[in-house]
Design a protein around this motif. Sequence first.
Motif, PDB file in Angstrom:
ATOM      1  N   VAL A 108     -43.501 -21.624 -18.819  1.00  0.00           N
ATOM      2  CA  VAL A 108     -44.199 -21.944 -20.066  1.00  0.00           C
ATOM      3  C   VAL A 108     -44.753 -20.675 -20.697  1.00  0.00           C
ATOM      4  CG1 VAL A 108     -46.052 -23.269 -21.129  1.00  0.00           C
ATOM      5  CG2 VAL A 108     -44.800 -24.240 -19.192  1.00  0.00           C
ATOM      6  N   LEU A 109     -45.401 -19.834 -19.891  1.00  0.00           N
ATOM      7  CA  LEU A 109     -46.002 -18.608 -20.413  1.00  0.00           C
ATOM      8  C   LEU A 109     -44.945 -17.640 -20.951  1.00  0.00           C
ATOM      9  CD1 LEU A 109     -48.751 -18.048 -17.706  1.00  0.00           C
ATOM     10  CD2 LEU A 109     -49.143 -18.524 -20.128  1.00  0.00           C
ATOM     11  N   VAL A 110     -43.803 -17.567 -20.297  1.00  0.00           N
ATOM     12  CA  VAL A 110     -42.727 -16.708 -20.787  1.00  0.00           C
ATOM     13  C   VAL A 110     -42.234 -17.214 -22.141  1.00  0.00           C
ATOM     14  CG1 VAL A 110     -40.330 -16.008 -20.401  1.00  0.00           C
ATOM     15  CG2 VAL A 110     -41.987 -15.845 -18.537  1.00  0.00           C
ATOM     16  N   ASN A 111     -42.110 -18.537 -22.285  1.00  0.00           N
ATOM     17  CA  ASN A 111     -41.719 -19.089 -23.588  1.00  0.00           C
ATOM     18  C   ASN A 111     -42.724 -18.694 -24.660  1.00  0.00           C
ATOM     19  OD1 ASN A 111     -39.447 -20.334 -22.559  1.00  0.00           O
ATOM     20  ND2 ASN A 111     -40.350 -22.377 -22.462  1.00  0.00           N
ATOM     21  N   LEU A 112     -44.006 -18.802 -24.330  1.00  0.00           N
ATOM     22  CA  LEU A 112     -45.034 -18.449 -25.305  1.00  0.00           C
ATOM     23  C   LEU A 112     -45.032 -16.961 -25.611  1.00  0.00           C
ATOM     24  CD1 LEU A 112     -48.061 -20.615 -24.049  1.00  0.00           C
ATOM     25  CD2 LEU A 112     -46.306 -21.205 -25.738  1.00  0.00           C
ATOM     26  N   SER A 113     -44.790 -16.143 -24.590  1.00  0.00           N
ATOM     27  CA  SER A 113     -44.840 -14.690 -24.785  1.00  0.00           C
ATOM     28  C   SER A 113     -43.674 -14.177 -25.620  1.00  0.00           C
ATOM     29  CB  SER A 113     -44.846 -13.977 -23.427  1.00  0.00           C
ATOM     30  OG  SER A 113     -43.599 -14.118 -22.763  1.00  0.00           O
ATOM     31  N   SER A 114     -42.625 -14.973 -25.772  1.00  0.00           N
ATOM     32  CA  SER A 114     -41.499 -14.560 -26.609  1.00  0.00           C
ATOM     33  C   SER A 114     -41.839 -14.650 -28.089  1.00  0.00           C
ATOM     34  CB  SER A 114     -40.278 -15.433 -26.311  1.00  0.00           C
ATOM     35  OG  SER A 114     -40.501 -16.773 -26.723  1.00  0.00           O
ATOM     36  N   ASN A 115     -42.961 -15.280 -28.400  1.00  0.00           N
ATOM     37  CA  ASN A 115     -43.423 -15.414 -29.777  1.00  0.00           C
ATOM     38  C   ASN A 115     -44.520 -14.383 -30.026  1.00  0.00           C
ATOM     39  OD1 ASN A 115     -44.548 -16.175 -32.207  1.00  0.00           O
ATOM     40  ND2 ASN A 115     -44.494 -18.366 -31.763  1.00  0.00           N
ATOM     41  N   PRO A 116     -44.272 -13.383 -30.872  1.00  0.00           N
ATOM     42  CA  PRO A 116     -45.281 -12.339 -31.124  1.00  0.00           C
ATOM     43  C   PRO A 116     -46.625 -12.907 -31.568  1.00  0.00           C
ATOM     44  CG  PRO A 116     -43.171 -11.709 -32.083  1.00  0.00           C
ATOM     45  CD  PRO A 116     -43.028 -13.130 -31.629  1.00  0.00           C
ATOM     46  N   ASP A 117     -46.596 -14.013 -32.291  1.00  0.00           N
ATOM     47  CA  ASP A 117     -47.845 -14.612 -32.755  1.00  0.00           C
ATOM     48  C   ASP A 117     -48.672 -15.180 -31.611  1.00  0.00           C
ATOM     49  OD1 ASP A 117     -47.162 -14.021 -35.373  1.00  0.00           O
ATOM     50  OD2 ASP A 117     -46.204 -15.962 -35.714  1.00  0.00           O
ATOM     51  N   MET A 118     -48.017 -15.518 -30.507  1.00  0.00           N
ATOM     52  CA  MET A 118     -48.730 -16.105 -29.372  1.00  0.00           C
ATOM     53  C   MET A 118     -49.298 -15.053 -28.427  1.00  0.00           C
ATOM     54  SD  MET A 118     -48.906 -19.397 -29.520  1.00  0.00           S
ATOM     55  CE  MET A 118     -49.377 -19.703 -27.818  1.00  0.00           C
ATOM     56  N   MET A 119     -48.778 -13.831 -28.482  1.00  0.00           N
ATOM     57  CA  MET A 119     -49.254 -12.790 -27.570  1.00  0.00           C
ATOM     58  C   MET A 119     -50.746 -12.517 -27.762  1.00  0.00           C
ATOM     59  SD  MET A 119     -47.115 -11.906 -25.339  1.00  0.00           S
ATOM     60  CE  MET A 119     -48.040 -10.499 -24.705  1.00  0.00           C
ATOM     61  N   ASP A 120     -51.216 -12.549 -28.998  1.00  0.00           N
ATOM     62  CA  ASP A 120     -52.640 -12.337 -29.254  1.00  0.00           C
ATOM     63  C   ASP A 120     -53.483 -13.424 -28.587  1.00  0.00           C
ATOM     64  OD1 ASP A 120     -52.260 -10.048 -30.680  1.00  0.00           O
ATOM     65  OD2 ASP A 120     -52.289 -11.030 -32.644  1.00  0.00           O
ATOM     66  N   ASP A 121     -52.989 -14.634 -28.612  1.00  0.00           N
ATOM     67  CA  ASP A 121     -53.724 -15.737 -27.987  1.00  0.00           C
ATOM     68  C   ASP A 121     -53.771 -15.569 -26.473  1.00  0.00           C
ATOM     69  OD1 ASP A 121     -54.283 -17.732 -30.280  1.00  0.00           O
ATOM     70  OD2 ASP A 121     -52.167 -17.279 -30.530  1.00  0.00           O
ATOM     71  N   ILE A 122     -52.666 -15.066 -25.894  1.00  0.00           N
ATOM     72  CA  ILE A 122     -52.636 -14.836 -24.455  1.00  0.00           C
ATOM     73  C   ILE A 122     -53.637 -13.744 -24.071  1.00  0.00           C
ATOM     74  CG2 ILE A 122     -51.199 -14.055 -22.526  1.00  0.00           C
ATOM     75  CD1 ILE A 122     -48.809 -15.327 -23.927  1.00  0.00           C
ATOM     76  N   GLY A 150     -57.304 -13.956 -12.057  1.00  0.00           N
ATOM     77  CA  GLY A 150     -58.270 -14.498 -11.107  1.00  0.00           C
ATOM     78  C   GLY A 150     -59.583 -14.890 -11.750  1.00  0.00           C
ATOM     79  N   ALA A 151     -59.924 -14.254 -12.858  1.00  0.00           N
ATOM     80  CA  ALA A 151     -61.177 -14.585 -13.526  1.00  0.00           C
ATOM     81  C   ALA A 151     -61.194 -16.005 -14.050  1.00  0.00           C
ATOM     82  CB  ALA A 151     -61.414 -13.608 -14.690  1.00  0.00           C
ATOM     83  N   SER A 152     -59.995 -16.597 -14.221  1.00  0.00           N
ATOM     84  CA  SER A 152     -59.914 -17.960 -14.731  1.00  0.00           C
ATOM     85  C   SER A 152     -60.153 -18.992 -13.650  1.00  0.00           C
ATOM     86  CB  SER A 152     -58.526 -18.216 -15.347  1.00  0.00           C
ATOM     87  OG  SER A 152     -58.247 -17.268 -16.334  1.00  0.00           O
ATOM     88  N   TYR A 153     -60.162 -18.557 -12.394  1.00  0.00           N
ATOM     89  CA  TYR A 153     -60.229 -19.497 -11.271  1.00  0.00           C
ATOM     90  C   TYR A 153     -61.483 -20.374 -11.338  1.00  0.00           C
ATOM     91  CZ  TYR A 153     -60.497 -21.250  -6.516  1.00  0.00           C
ATOM     92  OH  TYR A 153     -60.591 -22.056  -5.417  1.00  0.00           O
ATOM     93  N   THR A 195     -55.660 -20.289 -21.166  1.00  0.00           N
ATOM     94  CA  THR A 195     -56.582 -20.032 -20.049  1.00  0.00           C
ATOM     95  C   THR A 195     -56.278 -20.944 -18.868  1.00  0.00           C
ATOM     96  OG1 THR A 195     -58.345 -19.316 -21.543  1.00  0.00           O
ATOM     97  CG2 THR A 195     -58.996 -20.012 -19.335  1.00  0.00           C
ATOM     98  N   LEU A 196     -56.011 -22.207 -19.143  1.00  0.00           N
ATOM     99  CA  LEU A 196     -55.648 -23.154 -18.092  1.00  0.00           C
ATOM    100  C   LEU A 196     -54.372 -22.721 -17.388  1.00  0.00           C
ATOM    101  CD1 LEU A 196     -55.797 -25.877 -16.588  1.00  0.00           C
ATOM    102  CD2 LEU A 196     -54.618 -26.901 -18.547  1.00  0.00           C
ATOM    103  N   LEU A 197     -53.381 -22.290 -18.153  1.00  0.00           N
ATOM    104  CA  LEU A 197     -52.110 -21.866 -17.562  1.00  0.00           C
ATOM    105  C   LEU A 197     -52.297 -20.635 -16.681  1.00  0.00           C
ATOM    106  CD1 LEU A 197     -49.787 -22.347 -20.674  1.00  0.00           C
ATOM    107  CD2 LEU A 197     -49.934 -23.814 -18.665  1.00  0.00           C
ATOM    108  N   LEU A 198     -53.094 -19.687 -17.137  1.00  0.00           N
ATOM    109  CA  LEU A 198     -53.360 -18.500 -16.331  1.00  0.00           C
ATOM    110  C   LEU A 198     -54.095 -18.866 -15.044  1.00  0.00           C
ATOM    111  CD1 LEU A 198     -54.435 -15.976 -19.130  1.00  0.00           C
ATOM    112  CD2 LEU A 198     -52.315 -15.935 -17.822  1.00  0.00           C
TER     113      LEU A 198
END
Length: 266
Positions: free
Chosen positions: A240-254, A22-25, A220-223
Amino acid sequence: MGDVTPRFGNMKALLGLVAGAGASYGIYKLISFKRNKKNATGENLGVKGSQQSEVKIQPGSLLARVSGLDVICPRPADTASGDIIHQSPDNLEPQHLKMLLSCLQTSNNPSDRCRILLTLGNSAAFTVNQNLIREFEGIHIIAGFLSDPAPEVRVQTLNALNNLCMNIQNQEQIKVYVPQVLELIEMSPVNSDLQLGALRLLTNLSVTDKHQHLLKESVTLLLSLLVVSNEALQVQTLKVLVNLSSNPDMMDDIVQAQGLSKHRAA
């Protein structure tokens, strides 16, 4: 089975982040408020263009047969000796695809461009046509209409690129348009077909980790979309977010994107 447990863990972590999205709204609404005016101008142009008179053709043409819509596509005089053969999408000849791409470039009517793009999108459901369109430089021709003034043309462009994106070699050419696709998401009205089409394309492009890094700055836009959008858009955003979250390198960015959103909101 070994791959399921880490992916399930990533999914749980992602859902935990979504709970605080919600903070991204405020950030998203600010972006939309500033840019929707610009998009509205483009839509007005599209409506004006679509009001132009259309030329009807006889039923059974190539475009009508493939897309299910009656369309007109002017042909050069030197092709008069051979009519276009009626074919199903999986049996188009290379010259048919060339003609479609040529018609797309020369068409002045938004309605005709939509129907040609729909035809190309339908044909791109088959691997042989995906390869042919790429070899004919068709991906760049089609992607050029991502900036078309008519929103309905941009939607059909995204749909055609989505099918073409099912081909690994095509992804190498489509990836360069990711910034433009993300801009469409930002500029388009919430819950619009444009946003949905763009997210579908990003979903296919992010299935493997090869191009996921291109979406790092868009987390941030996706959230934010999870907060302000309807169910259909939320589901596509989550894919899209699930695809990104399957990559350990992307979890830090999320995680960092979520933390940054909370900090700005405070």
